[in-house]
Design a protein around this motif. Structure first.
Motif, short mmCIF file in Angstrom:
data_model
loop_
_atom_site.label_atom_id
_atom_site.label_comp_id
_atom_site.label_asym_id
_atom_site.label_seq_id
_atom_site.Cartn_x
_atom_site.Cartn_y
_atom_site.Cartn_z
N UNK A 111 0.94 -1.47 -0.27
CA UNK A 111 0.05 -0.19 0.32
C UNK A 111 1.41 0.83 -0.12
N UNK A 112 1.12 1.84 0.96
CA UNK A 112 2.87 2.40 1.04
C UNK A 112 4.00 2.81 -0.42
N UNK A 113 4.25 1.89 -0.38
CA UNK A 113 4.66 2.06 -1.53
C UNK A 113 3.65 2.07 -3.07
N UNK A 114 3.04 1.25 -3.24
CA UNK A 114 2.45 1.80 -4.70
C UNK A 114 1.87 2.78 -4.60
N UNK A 115 0.98 4.04 -2.80
CA UNK A 115 0.63 5.08 -3.45
C UNK A 115 1.58 6.01 -3.63
N UNK A 116 2.44 5.81 -2.97
CA UNK A 116 3.65 7.13 -3.48
C UNK A 116 4.18 6.73 -5.01
N UNK A 117 4.61 5.87 -5.31
CA UNK A 117 4.96 5.81 -6.30
C UNK A 117 3.63 6.12 -7.97
N UNK A 118 2.02 5.38 -7.76
CA UNK A 118 1.67 5.46 -8.75
C UNK A 118 0.54 7.12 -8.39
N UNK A 119 0.37 7.70 -6.85
CA UNK A 119 0.20 8.94 -6.80
C UNK A 119 -1.68 8.31 -6.80
N UNK A 120 -2.22 6.61 -6.61
CA UNK A 120 -3.24 6.01 -6.16
C UNK A 120 -3.64 6.28 -5.11
#
Length: 205
Positions: free
Chosen positions: A139-148
């Motif tokens: 969750x933390x990596x993907x929200x930071x990476x993709x702005x999702x």
């Protein structure tokens, strides 16, 4: 031709790209199922026309390319449409993966596929490597990476097999929750040496 094939998989945000880049720098051929999946629906391909016929012309952008965002939204909300699309694309993707693996020149090659298990691609490989992280890291990596949003990322996580199922299919597990790039490179180097031995044994048979 590589007679030994590794299937590399992991959930969203697990670090698959980072790991495959390390293997690539070691001279190993990488076969990326996501790239192949994009290629089979390129502008001008027959598959794009079939998608337009099934879903409608508005799924094609004015420049003639697939509206990927709209299609993704459609299949996430409709299982029948998802099944139709999978039945169209998966045989083509599988055929191209097989072709690239047979053309590989490295001692072994790696098929990297987020849906390796879900799409039955494990039948194409000798060994499964899972890049494993916990859900909070995803969750933390993907929200930071993709702005999702967390809700969007959680929906993607829920659409994939569980961490436990991946672990059950794994021959090797690389834990990547808090690895530095140095630690990750060392772990990949150990796996690389192991895979070279395995591939040498197969080639002697």
């Amino acid at each position: 031709m590589s007679d030994y094939v590794i299937g590399l998989t992991g959930g969203i945000g697990s670090g698959k790209t980072t790991v495959t880049n390390i293997f690539s720098k070691m001279g190993i051929d990488i076969i990326d199922a996501d790239i192949i999946a994009r290629d089979v629906v390129q502008k001008g391909r027959l598959t794009l026309g079939l998608i337009s016929e099934h879903f409608g012309d508005h799924f094609i952008l004015p420049n003639g390319e697939l509206n990927r965002a709209l299609l993704r939204q459609q299949i996430f909300s409709n299982n029948d449409d998802k099944s139709w699309l999978n039945n169209l694309l998966h045989p083509l993707i599988r055929e191209e993966i097989t072709l690239q693996a047979s053309s590989s020149k490295s001692p072994y090659c790696i098929i990297v596929a987020p849906l390796l298990i879900e799409n039955g691609l494990t039948s194409l490989v000798n060994r499964v490597l899972v890049i494993d992280v916990n859900e909070s890291t995803q969750l933390s990596r993907t929200t930071a990476r993709d702005s999702n949003s967390e809700q969007q990322v959680q929906a993607i996580i829920n659409s994939q097999v569980s961490r436990q199922v991946r672990q059950a299919h794994a021959d090797d597990i690389l834990l990547n929750d808090s690895c530095s790039i140095e630690d990750l490179t060392q772990s990949v180097s150990q796996l690389h040496r192991q895979y070279l031995l395995f591939s040498a044994r197969v080639n002697k048979q």
